[in-house]
Each structure stands twice: as C-alpha cells, then as structure tokens.
Design an enzyme around this catalytic site. Structure first.
Site, PDB file in Angstrom:
ATOM      1  N   GLU A  59       5.337  -3.353   4.564  1.00 34.05           N
ATOM      2  CA  GLU A  59       5.980  -2.032   4.686  1.00 34.05           C
ATOM      3  C   GLU A  59       7.475  -2.095   4.365  1.00 34.05           C
ATOM      4  O   GLU A  59       8.324  -1.776   5.214  1.00 34.05           O
ATOM      5  CB  GLU A  59       5.768  -1.469   6.084  1.00 34.05           C
ATOM      6  CG  GLU A  59       4.351  -1.037   6.335  1.00 34.05           C
ATOM      7  CD  GLU A  59       4.171  -0.312   7.664  1.00 34.05           C
ATOM      8  OE1 GLU A  59       5.078  -0.342   8.499  1.00 34.05           O
ATOM      9  OE2 GLU A  59       3.104   0.288   7.847  1.00 34.05           O
ATOM     10  N   GLU A  83      -3.905  -0.233   6.685  1.00 30.01           N
ATOM     11  CA  GLU A  83      -3.675  -0.153   8.125  1.00 30.01           C
ATOM     12  C   GLU A  83      -3.859   1.284   8.589  1.00 30.01           C
ATOM     13  O   GLU A  83      -3.478   2.226   7.898  1.00 30.01           O
ATOM     14  CB  GLU A  83      -2.226  -0.511   8.483  1.00 30.01           C
ATOM     15  CG  GLU A  83      -1.854  -1.944   8.412  1.00 30.01           C
ATOM     16  CD  GLU A  83      -0.411  -2.129   8.888  1.00 30.01           C
ATOM     17  OE1 GLU A  83       0.064  -1.342   9.726  1.00 30.01           O
ATOM     18  OE2 GLU A  83       0.236  -3.052   8.388  1.00 30.01           O
TER      19      GLU A  83
HETATM   20  C1  GLA Z   1       2.987  -0.621  10.715  1.00 31.66           C
HETATM   21  C2  GLA Z   1       3.169  -2.119  10.597  1.00 31.66           C
HETATM   22  C3  GLA Z   1       2.366  -2.878  11.600  1.00 31.66           C
HETATM   23  C4  GLA Z   1       2.436  -2.206  12.932  1.00 31.66           C
HETATM   24  C5  GLA Z   1       1.964  -0.807  12.828  1.00 31.66           C
HETATM   25  C6  GLA Z   1       1.954  -0.049  14.130  1.00 31.66           C
HETATM   26  O1  GLA Z   1       1.953  -0.143   9.999  1.00 31.66           O
HETATM   27  O2  GLA Z   1       2.873  -2.582   9.313  1.00 31.66           O
HETATM   28  O3  GLA Z   1       2.871  -4.182  11.658  1.00 31.66           O
HETATM   29  O4  GLA Z   1       3.744  -2.246  13.380  1.00 31.66           O
HETATM   30  O5  GLA Z   1       2.853  -0.105  11.977  1.00 31.66           O
HETATM   31  O6  GLA Z   1       1.509   1.255  13.979  1.00 31.66           O
END
Ligand code: GLA
Ligand code: ZN
Length: 693
Positions: A151, A307
């Site tokens: 991210e 995710e």
């Molecule tokens: C993001 C991050 C994860 C985690 C999630 C929590 O997607 O990539 O590591 O922190 O948020 O929602």
C-alpha cells in the site's frame, strides 16, 4: 506473464503473518488453510525486522520453514519484498530516512511506513533485502507472485524533506527544461513568485496562505512519481533475479497519492485492498467502483482482491462488522467485476499490536465456534465451483473518465466552491449501475473508441490533447455526457478564456458566461421540457448560452431563470450532453438514460437493493444477481433460458434470493438486460447496521 492456471483455480487466501505466532500455531494454520481451501497467502509483508535483525545480518531460517510448510500443504505464496516497514535500527541509524510533513515535523519510530522515498541508504538497504529474498526464494516451488512493499502512499504519500525537495527540482527540470518554462507554467507573475534560481524552488510546505496551485499540482504528480520510482527500484531487482515471476503491489483504489493508471503499467497483475464501510448505505457500490477501476487500469485485464476484512476493521471511529452473508456478497461483487482472486487481511487476528481488533479468517475465538470461520470455509468451497469465472470478461459499453491530475487540481484550494471529486464520480457511477450498466473507468489519454458513451462527471482539468481526442470521439459518433465545471483548465491549471469551457465549447455547442454558486442550504430547481420532470439542485448553477445546443432543461429561479441547465448538441456523427448544475442522483440517472438510449445502449432500472451485472464466459454470458439487502427478495423479469450456475437448475421469470443471496445465471449466447423488479421483500425488519436502514 501472470497466469491464473498456476494457482490451481481462482485465488483464495489472506495476508499471513506467522512471525506473530509460535511454531505450533503455524501447524494449525496450514491445516486450517487446507480446510478453508486457501491456495495463496501473502507472506512477509512486515517481516523486515525479523529477516534482518541487524544491518546486513539476515535470518531466513524461520521463513524457510514457513515456505516449506506452506508448500507441503499445497498453499502457494505471494511473497513480499518485506520493505513496507523499515526496522527501528534503520530509522535510528539514518534519522533523515524518516519522512517530514508539510509543517516540517520529522515523523518518529514505532508505527510503520516510516521512510522517505528519496533517501538513498534506505533505498539501498531495501534493494539489498529484496535481492537476498529474490535469490533465496526465487525458485522455491511455493512462490507464485511478488508482492512489492505494501500500500504505497497509504499513510505517507508526500515527504517534504530536503532530499525530496532536491528530487522535486530534478523532476521539474526534466518536465520543464528551463526555469523560464517553469515560471510560465506556474504563472509566477502572480504575487511576485518569479524564480531566478532552481535552488529557490521548494515543495509546497506550510506557507502564509494559498500556495501556488501549479506548484501544488506538480508536487502531487512528483510525489506519486517519486513513490513509483521507489517501487521501480525494487522491481528492477526482482526482474533481474527472477524474470519469470510476476509482480504486483496492492493499490488502495481511489487513493489520492498514487496515480494508479501510471503505476499499473509497471505491474504484471493489478491488486486491490478494499475496505468499504459496512455501516455505509451501499458498500457494494463503494467497493464496486474500486473493483471496476482495477479492471480498467490494464485495459480489462483481470485483477486480484488482495485484502479486505472478514468482519470489522479497527481503524474507523466505529467499526461496523459485516453481517452474516455480506462478505460473500461483496466477494461476488468482486468476481462479477473481474476478480481472479479473493483474499483478506489477515489470516489470523493478531493478539497484540494496533490491529488486534481487526477481524481475520481465524478470529480470537478460534475456528470451531466462529461464524466468520464457517463463512470463510464455505466460501472457499464455493469458489472451487466457480472456476469458469477465471476466464470471464466484463464487457462495458460505458466508461467514466477518471484522471488523478484532475482529481488533484479540482481539490486544490481557492476554487469557486470546494468540490470533492469522488462523491460526484460516485453519483454518476451509481446511476449507471442502476441503469444496469457495466462501467469502465477510462484515462483521458486512452483510446476512447471502444465505448458508446463516455461520462465526464467533473473533468475540471483537461489537457489540449485529451480535449482533441474527445472531440474526435464525438465527431466519429460517440456520445459524451459532461458534468458542470469541466474543461476549465489545462494541464498547468491555466484557465481557458473566452467563455467556459474553452476547449469543449464547440463540442457542447454552448458557452458559459458565469457560475452561480449557491450558498449553504440554498437551492434552485431545474425542469425538463416535454416531460415536465423537475429536480431541486444545490451547490452549483451556471449562466449558459447555447450556440447550437438544444436545451433539455432550464433553471426555475433567480436571474438566470429560464436559462439552460441541461443541453444536448449534435456534433459530427455524435452527441454531447452538458449538465450545468449539481443534479441529484435521480436527475443524473435520467440524463444518462436519455443519452444511453439515444446511443442505442439498452438500460433497465435496478432497484437499490440489487446488484446486477453481466459477464462474458466461454459459450455465453452470466447474469450476476446479488441481493444487497439482508431480507429475502424475489426478482421478476429475469430473461428465460438460464441455468443456475451454482445449482444447475433451469430458471427464468422469477428468481428468489436469500438475504444477501447471490444467483449466477448462465445463458448460452447473449443475455438481455433483465427488466428487473423486486416484488417481495420478506418482512424481517432491518436491524441496526442494516446497510439500507
Ligand atoms: C491495509 C494494510 C494491512 C492492514 C489493513 C487493515 O490494507 O495493507 O496491512 O493494515 O489495512 O485494514
Ligand atoms: Zn523525503
């Protein structure tokens, strides 16, 4: 290079953080992964401190063991480059590797994403780690995909330190060549901002008042590019060591700091982290919009939902959970929009740390007594039966134009009104979905020719080249629908003169003399000729002079009463609609319905409790019917000739959907859009957290 066949079916899995757990738990994990049908985990995302406990001292023994264990249990690995959170030793040894805010505050150790993208020693340490990982695991039989960093831009999308200032100047030199050209592009004749030396040029740090808008815009472009350069520095190592292993990095969709259109070109497969608020009115549309963006980034290529939460997240003020069935529903929303994989954050809910109250596949309560686990396991089994979706296309005849440059520019300060782009885009997107359309997002520089209708919700910034290609598109027979305050500035954020929108006046057949921004709580009305349909409008009205355009609707009040609000213009072989006000959702939908119908694109009216989409699979089409409401519903008007892809039964006419239920109907050949109508919704009263309450 990305090939779904190497995953043994559609992808199912999660982020896996075994370093948070003792070895005995790893063994339980792999057993449970099998039980749930997990075939891919993202591993090592936050493992830098474990893999390199001290500078240059690597410890891969534990990861060797995890990789082997996963492989032995048939679980593939999306292996991270582990650079997302530099360990404390690095941030301590190099204090200037820590990013700086616009106010000059250098951020501290103890969270994550603590790096300045321009910091050389940080980049060198990261590249060395990536090389070690790639060499060690590049030929491991479990490895399927590289997960670069994590991210980018999620927490830190801009760093205002001196190193970044230097990199910004280099970027500007490459863009403008001379300081003369920069002065002209930035309009520095204003407020005595003229630069005489490159060294005087700085990031838009905290200043006495409004910073130069073009400086700010270039800064956003640079900041996205600077992160992209960091991404590239890792990818270069991976390509060198493991040229055959595909590469991805997980986007956050409509994230302001990362111009995903530019980034996606440099991945083999696009992946997304999606966290729609289950407490919001239509989580499937919030998520669906990002899903459609992901498919659009690489011209319709399928993508991975990397995710999402199984239940609640931990980072909202109120973390509403996903009620029973909602996770499955949203998974189907992703599949209908071209996802090759359904993954989650994270496998096992943490026991400690900032995310300990974030849901996982394995919740704190353990698997046996967990509703979430049962849902996760059942969906894993269901997904195995949906393999044909792996080859599906999501055909769209309509696209919404989207460009990060426009987003940044529109939301800079000192505008006629403070406008936010995403709510406006979402309104047009939702209306298109309600009309039964699959929607692509298209970049202004892309080939527009494949679409029957293009929608520009608020394309405030439009470069001359993009305007030219829009013009050619309409002249050649395309339809555009343009929202207010579009085509106002060029790529330097300079206003086109002589009547707005300078570059689109001929296409739209009109000119706008002035904007009439409405005060808080103030409204006007617009009324459509012929149909008499009317809407209250807020925020924005305009004084429009047609020059060839036909007036479809007029304003009801104020000095521009009776003046055009919505127009249509025949231009070449195509048509251009203009909406010079902030119409409510139904108004937007009605304009779109006219435009689509005139362009020969069939529409229907999907109730807000349903999600309807069509995908093209081998030998026919699938109609995806999703009940986005937690009550039972019967849908009428479903075209005959379908076979239920899950149960194998023949269906048609009326179809019943359980609360949050899903039906996938297979048709040989084409499928007409259903004349959908929900006739019966069970009497169960919506409970708290009901998305449609
Ligand atoms: C993001 C991050 C994860 C985690 C999630 C929590 O997607 O990539 O590591 O922190 O948020 O929602
Ligand atoms: Zn920096």
């Amino acid at each position: 290079m990305f090939d779904l066949r190497k995953f043994g079916g559609l992808i199912y899995g999660a982020d896996y953080n075994p370093e948070q757990w003792p070895r005995e738990v790893w063994r339980e994990d792999v057993r449970l992964m099998r039980e749930a049908g997990v075939n891919l985990v993202s591993l090592g995302i936050f493992s830098w401190a474990q893999l390199e406990p001290r500078a240059g001292e690597y410890d891969f023994a534990w990861l060797d063991e995890v990789m082997d264990l996963l492989h032995a249990h048939g679980v593939n690995v999306n292996l991270a480059t582990a650079t997302a959170s530099p360990p404390p030793w690095l941030s301590t040894r190099y204090p200037d590797s820590r990013p700086v805010t616009a106010d000059g505050v250098r951020l501290e150790v103890g969270a994550r994403q603590l790096y300045c993208p321009s910091h050389r020693p940080f980049r060198d340490h990261a590249a060395r780690l990536v090389r070690e990982i790639a060499r060690r695991y590049g030929t491991h039989p479990a490895l399927r995909l590289w997960h670069v960093n994590n991210e980018y831009g999620c927490h830190i999308d801009q760093c205002f330190c001196g190193l970044c200032a230097e990199a910004f100047r280099e970027w500007l030199r490459a863009r403008y060549g001379t300081l003369e050209a920069l002065n002209s592009a930035w309009g520095t004749a204003f407020w005595s901002q003229r630069y005489g030396e490159w060294a005087e040029v700085q990031p838009p740090r905290r200043a006495p008042t409004f910073a130069n808008p073009t400086q700010q815009l270039d800064w956003r472009r640079f900041s996205s590019d600077n992160l992209l350069d960091l991404y590239r520095s890792e990818v270069a190592v991976l390509r060198e060591v493991t040229p055959d292993v595909p590469v991805t990095t997980n986007f956050l969709g409509f994230l302001p700091g990362v111009d995903a259109f530019r980034w996606a070109r440099e991945e083999d497969v696009v992946s997304l982290d999606a966290y729609p608020d289950p407490g919001g009115p239509h989580p499937h549309l919030d998520a669906g919009m990002s899903f459609d963006l992901m498919r659009s980034l690489r011209g319709g290529q399928r993508w991975i939902l990397m995710e999402q939460a199984t239940g609640a997240v931990n980072w909202r003020e109120r973390n509403v959970l996903k009620r029973p069935g909602l996770t499955r529903l949203l998974n189907h929303e992703a599949l209908a929009r071209g996802a090759d994989g359904i993954m989650f954050f994270q496998w096992r809910a943490s026991k400690a740390g900032a995310e300990k109250f974030h849901s996982g596949l394995v919740q704190h309560v353990g698997p046996e007594r967990s509703r979430v686990w049962r849902e996760v396991r059942d969906f894993g089994a269901e997904l195995r039966g949906l393999a044909e979706l792996g080859g599906a296309r999501v055909p769209a005849r309509v696209a919404v134009m989207f460009d990060w440059n426009n987003w940044w520019a529109l939301e800079l300060d000192s505008k006629p009104a403070a406008l936010k782009l995403l709510p406006l885009v979402r309104k047009w997107y939702a209306a298109l979905r309600q009309l039964g359309q699959n929607v692509d997002f298209v970049h202004p520089d892309a080939d527009l020719g494949g679409y029957d209708v293009l929608v520009l919700p608020n394309q405030y910034l439009l470069a001359a080249g993009a305007a030219q290609s829009l013009r050619a598109y309409v002249r050649g027979g395309g339809t555009v629908v343009v929202g207010f305050f579009s085509g106002i500035v060029d790529e330097h954020e300079h206003v086109g003169l002589g009547g707005y929108p300078a570059l689109l006046r001929d296409v739209l057949g009109l000119w706008v003399e002035e904007w009439a921004v409405l005060g808080h709580g103030e409204t006007n009305g617009v009324c459509f000729a012929g149909t008499g349909e009317r809407h209250d409008v807020e925020n924005w009205c305009e004084v429009i002079h047609p020059q060839g355009a036909e007036v479809l609707a007029t304003f009801e009040r104020d000095f521009y009463r009776g003046g055009p609000a919505v127009t249509r213009h025949a231009f070449g072989a195509g048509r251009a609609y203009y909406v010079g006000t902030d119409l409510p959702g139904e108004g937007v939908r009605d304009v779109l319905r006219r435009a689509l119908t005139a362009a020969g694109v069939p529409t229907t009216l999907v109730p807000s409790t349903l999600s309807v989409s069509v995908s093209a699979v081998e030998g026919g089409h699938l109609l995806h019917l999703l009940n986005v409401h937690p009550t039972q519903a019967t849908v009428l008007g479903v075209p005959a000739g379908a076979v239920d892809a899950l149960s194998g039964e023949d269906v048609g006419g009326a179809v019943t959907l359980e609360p949050y239920g899903v039906r996938l109907l297979r048709y040989a050949g084409e499928v007409d859009l259903p004349a959908v109508e929900v006739v019966e919704v069970s009497a169960t009263p919506p409970g708290p957290g009901d998305p449609l309450r």
